[in-house]
Every structure is written in structure tokens, then in C-alpha cells.
Write a protein that holds these residues in place. Structure first.
Motif, short mmCIF file in Angstrom:
data_model
loop_
_atom_site.label_atom_id
_atom_site.label_comp_id
_atom_site.label_asym_id
_atom_site.label_seq_id
_atom_site.Cartn_x
_atom_site.Cartn_y
_atom_site.Cartn_z
N VAL A 205 0.83 -1.21 0.00
CA VAL A 205 0.00 0.00 0.00
C VAL A 205 0.86 1.25 0.00
O VAL A 205 0.64 2.19 -0.78
N VAL A 206 1.89 1.27 0.88
CA VAL A 206 2.76 2.45 0.96
C VAL A 206 3.50 2.69 -0.36
O VAL A 206 3.55 3.82 -0.86
N ILE A 207 4.07 1.63 -0.93
CA ILE A 207 4.83 1.76 -2.17
C ILE A 207 3.95 2.25 -3.30
O ILE A 207 4.32 3.17 -4.05
N VAL A 208 2.76 1.65 -3.45
CA VAL A 208 1.86 2.04 -4.54
C VAL A 208 1.41 3.49 -4.38
O VAL A 208 1.46 4.28 -5.33
N VAL A 209 0.98 3.85 -3.17
CA VAL A 209 0.50 5.22 -2.93
C VAL A 209 1.60 6.24 -3.18
O VAL A 209 1.39 7.26 -3.87
N LEU A 210 2.78 6.00 -2.67
CA LEU A 210 3.87 6.96 -2.82
C LEU A 210 4.32 7.10 -4.26
O LEU A 210 4.53 8.21 -4.75
N TYR A 211 4.44 5.96 -4.96
CA TYR A 211 4.88 6.05 -6.35
C TYR A 211 3.81 6.68 -7.24
O TYR A 211 4.13 7.36 -8.21
N VAL A 212 2.55 6.45 -6.93
CA VAL A 212 1.48 7.11 -7.69
C VAL A 212 1.55 8.62 -7.48
O VAL A 212 1.41 9.41 -8.43
#
Length: 337
Positions: A205-212
Motif C-alpha cells: 500500500v505504501v509503495i503504490v500510494v507513494l509512487y502514484v
């Protein structure tokens, strides 16, 4: 001794123990050879690639930035994963010969190292988010000292959490084994679910949200540049447009590679470990998903380092032994010669 008795003994991990021994996993010789060779090559590639990253960042002072210190932490954990894969190679035939305590320690180290790798990937995502979305305050907020502390906390937290989760197996190794030659640990359902969210769902969740958000910020910056481009000469205008477009595509490609490879390598493992009321993780029966889990450590240096030009220059200097020259650590590998 009858022929059938000889065949029965050869299927056992410890033939002299008879009924107390586990049975080997019988495969065609060609398939077993393929598995041994494949796992050995992956292990060797993982060790070599991450060792190159470790040597590069440790040797060249110009590379010792906060971001690269996180890459160094990631490379160290992935380097250790490459060595841990040697134990998985020993389990190809389904037999563990190193004793119950070594089995419990193997799983403990496995959990600590791989979860530290995942945690470091999250820190890299946070670092890139701050660098792109808040560039003015990035130098003050993200320093080498703070980065080193966060990296150390990542390792310490992983060791503490998994040490508590597997404490019973370390204290009383082999208590869940049904036969000699089996390597298995038992994680109760609550601990398994907590581990699932801490080392998989949360990081994803953190990786996806931050990269988005990073991609959205990059796209917004590209749109902000376009009005200025209109005031530039035609030749220069076209080159800037191309540069902006390439930047957007590179951000999208990096996001896609990071998320897809991460999910492909980690999803099967957690699906297997949560498939029962108590997550019984057998190193022999779960060999495929565990090795796929390890494979992520081979891809990490390719995703985060191999596509950097400075890494290719470092490889050249390492292979040609130029790093042995006096003062080579001061070389600015960030600049194109």
C-alpha cells in the motif's frame, strides 16, 4: 534383504532410522538436476549483483548519498538472501540434515533478512517521494545520518518482530516435526495475519500510494513547464517536449516494474502461508513459493541500481581493478567521462 526393502530404504532421509525418518521427494534425475542448476545460478547471480552494488557505494564517496545508503542497505539484505538460498538448495530432495536448531535459525534469518529488504524498499519509496514532492526541504529533512538511523531501525524492528514470532521454535526446535529430516516451523494464525499485514499488505500500500503520488507530481511539473516552452525557439521547444515526455514515460515504467515484480514475487508466498488456520511453513513443500520470494532479491539490484549509468561505470572500474588505484574512491562516477 529383499529388493523391495532396498528401494524402501533409499527413499528415506535417514535410512538407519527406518520409520522415524522422513521420505525423500522422488523426482526424475533430469528434473532434479534442472532445479539444482537453476537455484544455484539464481543464488550466484543474487550474490554477485548485490556485491557489486555494495562495493560501488562503499568505495566511491560521491555515491554515499541518503538514497544510495538505502540502496546499500537493500543490497546487503539481498546479498544475504543469496547465501540463504543455499539452504533451500539442500532441501530440494525434501530432507534437512543440519538439525532442528539450525532449521529454526534458518527460518528466523530468512524472515529477518527478507522483511528487512521489503522495509528498505519502502524507505526508498519514501525517500523518492520527499525528493520529488518536497525538493526544497529534502536536503534538510533527509540526511545521511537520519537515513542510517532509519535503516538500522528497519533491521532491528524486523529482528525483534520475527524473534518474538518464532521464539517457541527457537527455544524448543523440532517440536512440530513429525519425522527426522523435516524442517518446519509453526506460526499461529494471529501472528501469521499480523506478519502478513506488516511485511506485505502495508508495504504494498505504501509503495503504490507513494509512487502514484510521485508520478502525479512529475506529471504536474511537466504540465507547468509547457507554458514556458511556448516562449522558447522552435528547435529548443521540440527538444524540451521530448525530454518531458521521456520523463513521464520513465516514471510510469519504473512504477510498473517496481509494483509488478514486487507482487509477483511476494503474493504466492503469502497465499500459501495463510492458506490454513495455522500457517505451517515447510521448507520442502513450499520450495517454489519460497524461491520466488527469494527471486525478488535478485531483481532488486537490477531495478534500483543496474539502470543507473553510474552503476555501469562502477562495474567497469571494479572488473578492471581500477578501484585498487590510489585515490580511486574520489572518482566522480556520477559524471560521464
Amino acid at each position: 534383504m529383499e529388493p523391495w526393502e532396498v528401494t524402501e530404504e533409499t527413499e528415506l532421509c535417514f535410512p538407519h532410522l527406518l520409520n522415524a525418518s522422513c521420505r525423500r521427494t522422488l523426482r526424475p534425475r533430469s528434473l532434479s538436476t534442472l532445479i539444482y542448476v537453476t537455484l544455484s545460478l539464481v543464488s550466484l547471480l543474487t550474490v554477485v549483483l548485490n556485491l557489486l552494488v555494495i562495493v560501488s557505494i562503499s568505495h566511491f564517496k560521491k555515491l554515499q548519498t541518503p538514497t544510495n545508503l538505502l540502496l546499500l542497505s537493500l543490497a546487503v539484505s539481498d546479498f544475504l538472501v543469496g547465501f540463504i538460498m543455499c539452504f533451500q538448495i539442500l532441501l530440494v530432495d525434501g530432507c534437512w540434515y543440519l538439525g532442528d536448531l539450525a532449521c529454526s535459525l534458518y527460518f528466523l534469518l530468512d524472515y529477518v533478512i527478507t522483511s528487512s529488504s521489503v522495509g528498505t524498499v519502502v524507505l526508498i519509496s519514501v525517500d523518492r517521494y520527499v525528493a520529488i514532492c518536497d525538493p526544497l526541504r529534502y536536503p534538510a529533512r533527509v540526511t545521511p545520518g537520519r537515513t542510517a538511523v532509519l535503516g538500522s531501525l528497519c533491521w532491528a524492528g524486523s529482528a525483534l518482530c520475527h524473534g518474538l514470532m518464532l521464539r517457541d521454535d527457537v527455544r524448543r526446535p523440532g517440536r512440530r516435526g513429525s519425522c527426522r529430516g523435516e524442517c518446519v516451523v509453526v506460526i499461529d494464525y494471529v501472528a501469521g495475519v499480523a506478519n502478513f499485514f506488516l511485511t506485505f499488505v502495508g508495504p504494498v500500500v505504501v509503495i503504490v500510494v507513494l509512487y502514484v503520488r510521485v508520478f502525479a507530481a512529475a506529471a504536474a511539473q511537466a504540465r507547468a513547464v509547457r507554458p514556458r516552452v511556448a516562449a522558447v525557439a522552435a528547435a529548443g521547444q521540440e527538444s524540451v517536449k521530448v525530454a518531458v515526455k521521456k520523463s513521464e514515460m520513465k516514471a510510469a515504467g519504473t512504477l510498473g516494474v517496481v509494483v509488478v515484480v514486487f507482487l509477483i514475487c511476494l503474493c504466492p508466498y503469502y497465499c500459501v502461508t495463510l492458506s490454513a488456520e495455522d500457517a505451517v511453513v515447510s521448507a520442502s513443500s513450499a520450495a517454489f513459493v519460497i524461491c520466488l520470494y527469494y527471486l525478488n532479491s535478485c531483481f532488486n539490484p537490477l531495478i534500483y541500481a543496474f539502470f543507473y549509468p553510474w552503476f555501469r561505470r562502477c562495474i567497469k572500474m571494479i572488473v578492471t581493478l581500477q578501484i585498487l588505484r590510489p585515490g580511486s574512491s574520489e572518482t566522480n562516477v556520477l559524471e560521464t567521462p
